[in-house]
Motif scaffolding. Structure first.
Motif, PDB file in Angstrom:
ATOM      1  N   PHE A 180       0.936  -1.217   0.041  1.00 16.30           N
ATOM      2  CA  PHE A 180       0.019  -0.032   0.032  1.00 16.30           C
ATOM      3  C   PHE A 180       0.851   1.092  -0.046  1.00 16.30           C
ATOM      4  O   PHE A 180       0.617   2.216  -0.596  1.00 16.30           O
ATOM      5  CB  PHE A 180      -0.899  -0.011   1.264  1.00 16.30           C
ATOM      6  N   GLY A 181       1.861   1.089   0.923  1.00 11.09           N
ATOM      7  CA  GLY A 181       2.732   2.387   0.662  1.00 11.09           C
ATOM      8  C   GLY A 181       3.474   2.695  -0.557  1.00 11.09           C
ATOM      9  O   GLY A 181       3.835   3.675  -0.841  1.00 11.09           O
ATOM     10  N   VAL A 208       1.122   4.142  -2.836  1.00  6.42           N
ATOM     11  CA  VAL A 208       0.745   5.588  -2.524  1.00  6.42           C
ATOM     12  C   VAL A 208       2.045   6.596  -3.070  1.00  6.42           C
ATOM     13  O   VAL A 208       1.807   7.574  -3.878  1.00  6.42           O
ATOM     14  CB  VAL A 208       0.685   5.922  -1.034  1.00  6.42           C
ATOM     15  N   ALA A 260       1.931   6.809  -6.926  1.00  2.54           N
ATOM     16  CA  ALA A 260       0.766   7.768  -7.250  1.00  2.54           C
ATOM     17  C   ALA A 260       1.415   9.209  -7.110  1.00  2.54           C
ATOM     18  O   ALA A 260       0.848  10.088  -7.913  1.00  2.54           O
ATOM     19  CB  ALA A 260      -0.579   7.666  -6.429  1.00  2.54           C
ATOM     20  N   ALA A 261       1.789   9.625  -5.737  1.00  2.00           N
ATOM     21  CA  ALA A 261       2.304  10.741  -5.639  1.00  2.00           C
ATOM     22  C   ALA A 261       3.348  11.238  -6.617  1.00  2.00           C
ATOM     23  O   ALA A 261       3.695  12.323  -7.172  1.00  2.00           O
ATOM     24  CB  ALA A 261       2.942  11.091  -4.047  1.00  2.00           C
TER      25      ALA A 261
END
Length: 133
Positions: free
Chosen positions: A7-8, A11, A14-15
Motif C-alpha cells: 500500500f505504501g 501511494v 501515485a504521488a
C-alpha cells in the motif's frame, strides 16, 4: 511482503505520478521581452509576467480600453524591466482592477499583443494598520 508495504509503495508511486504530470503545466515568471522571444521561437507555454498598470504622474491609468460590450478589455502594463506592453483580456474587467498595486498576467504573445488568460492582482490592503495619533 506485507500489505502495508505494498500500500505504501502504491501511494508513493501515485504521488510521483501526480508531481510529474503537473510539472509540465508549470509556467515561469519572465519579462515581456523574454515572453516575446519565446513566442518567436515557437514556445506556446503559458507565461507569468509581473508588472504595474501604466499611470500618468497624477495617478490615472493610461491605455485602459474596455470593449463596447464590456466583455473584454485592453490595458497597458509596465513589466519589472520598464517595458510597456499592450495586454488583451477576453473577460470582463475584474473588480478593483483599477486600484491594483501590482498585476500578474498569465498568457502568451500572439503577434504584437500579449493575450492574458488570467489576471492576478495585488490590491492595496484594507487591513494594514493605520497609525492613530
Amino acid at each position: 511482503m506485507k500489505k502495508s508495504y505494498i500500500f505504501g509503495i502504491i501511494v508513493i508511486a501515485a504521488a510521483i505520478m501526480m508531481i510529474v504530470s503537473t510539472a509540465g503545466d508549470a509556467s515561469s515568471y519572465v519579462s515581456f521581452k523574454d515572453a516575446h522571444d519565446m513566442a518567436l521561437d515557437g514556445n506556446e507555454t503559458k507565461i507569468h509576467v509581473v508588472g504595474e498598470l501604466k499611470k500618468s504622474p497624477e495617478g490615472e491609468i493610461i491605455g485602459l480600453n474596455p470593449s463596447d460590450d464590456k466583455l473584454s478589455f485592453t490595458f497597458m502594463m509596465v513589466d519589472e524591466n520598464g517595458m510597456e506592453q499592450e495586454v488583451f483580456y477576453n473577460e470582463p474587467m475584474p473588480a478593483d482592477f483599477k486600484r491594483s498595486e501590482q498585476v500578474v498576467v498569465i498568457g502568451s504573445f500572439q503577434k504584437a499583443t500579449f493575450i492574458a488568460d488570467k489576471i492576478l492582482m495585488k490590491c492595496p490592503s484594507k487591513y494594514q494598520e493605520e497609525t492613530v495619533i
